[in-house]
Design a protein around this motif. Sequence first.
Motif, short mmCIF file in Angstrom:
data_model
loop_
_atom_site.label_atom_id
_atom_site.label_comp_id
_atom_site.label_asym_id
_atom_site.label_seq_id
_atom_site.Cartn_x
_atom_site.Cartn_y
_atom_site.Cartn_z
N GLU A 267 0.99 1.36 -28.54
CA GLU A 267 1.18 0.27 -27.52
C GLU A 267 2.40 0.24 -26.55
N THR A 306 1.56 0.24 -35.90
CA THR A 306 0.94 -0.78 -36.40
C THR A 306 -0.12 -0.92 -35.33
N HIS A 307 -0.14 -0.93 -34.07
CA HIS A 307 -1.14 -1.32 -32.97
C HIS A 307 -1.08 0.06 -32.07
N VAL A 333 -5.61 -3.14 -26.71
CA VAL A 333 -4.83 -2.77 -27.95
C VAL A 333 -5.52 -3.41 -29.30
N ALA A 335 -5.61 -3.13 -33.56
CA ALA A 335 -4.67 -3.00 -34.94
C ALA A 335 -5.18 -1.46 -35.68
N SER A 338 -7.66 -1.74 -38.49
CA SER A 338 -8.85 -2.43 -37.95
C SER A 338 -10.06 -1.58 -38.67
#
Length: 350
Positions: A267, A306-307, A333, A335, A338
């Motif tokens: 990200e 994390t993203h 974006v 996670a 996910s």
Amino acid sequence: MKIAFFVSAAVMVAVALAALLLPLMRQGRQSGRSRGVFALMLAIAFILPLTAGALYLLVGTPAALNGVAAEAERPLTLPQAIDELHTHLARQPGDVQGWMLLAQTSAMQRDPAAARDAYDHVLKLAPNNAEAMVGWAETDSMTRDDHMIEGRALELLKRAVQLQPDSQRGLWLLGISDFQHGQFHQAAATWRVLQPQLEPGSKVAQAVAEQIAVADARAGGAPAGAATTAPAAAAQGAALQVQVSLAPALKSQVVAGDTLFVYARAENGPPMPLAVAKLDASQLPTSVTLTDAMAMTPALKLSSVTHVFVGARISHSGQPIAQSGDLEGDAGVVAVDSKTPIKISIDKVH
């Protein structure tokens, strides 16, 4: 500067002059000189230094003395120190240690181009400096959008490891280059040479063991007898399921030989993907799972963040870097942990 300083200085000067003049006065009395001469001498001894001090206070710049002292005590800032180092190297361009210091400082300041240039100066002066070879290769990869280690960088790494077989950075980067070029068996073998040099159980040792597991997985399984402390699950790590479709309005713009790239990038970070899958665009619609095993470099993978930004691109040239006319779509974006399938519709023209 305080007035007390000038008063004290004047008194000390007066005392010194008096110590010199009193013997002369005694000798003058013995020779019959008048008391007026003696009084004038005492006046000179005491009034002259006091007058000089007062005059400096009135027309001088006593505060400047404070400034000089403060300037002498104030430490240099890092930019000032770097400027002074540049000045020094301009005067003494043959200072190998100076160029090494500039290279390391530039790398710390996240200026890989300047660091590479400084390492280049070192190599001109000391062609067999293994540390400079490794530094040049590393900073060169940082200046590239794809972070590839190839060409001169790869040649320097190989020479550095030959000259210094226990170079941990050299072995690590050489393994990354092998990994980037799909030589997974060789990457794992290079990192296994590095393993015994690492502290057992340390985070670095664990990370290297995990990357060996990833390389073995990409190569089709660990070689017989290979030892690694990473769990089998490490070869998979993070995983994102992505479902990609093509907007009906753009179907006519896809031709035979077009390439589909499905990727995830940090990200907030470098543009190089953390995971990328390459397919034939004729397979659309399709589903692909992005994993740690699809990382372009072992140090940058899905599980390291994390993203991620997840996107898809149809390239007419077959190159991963976007070009005019390519077809694109993204899911924004998401996670990294996910578990829900991520849907992308390719509906834009670059």
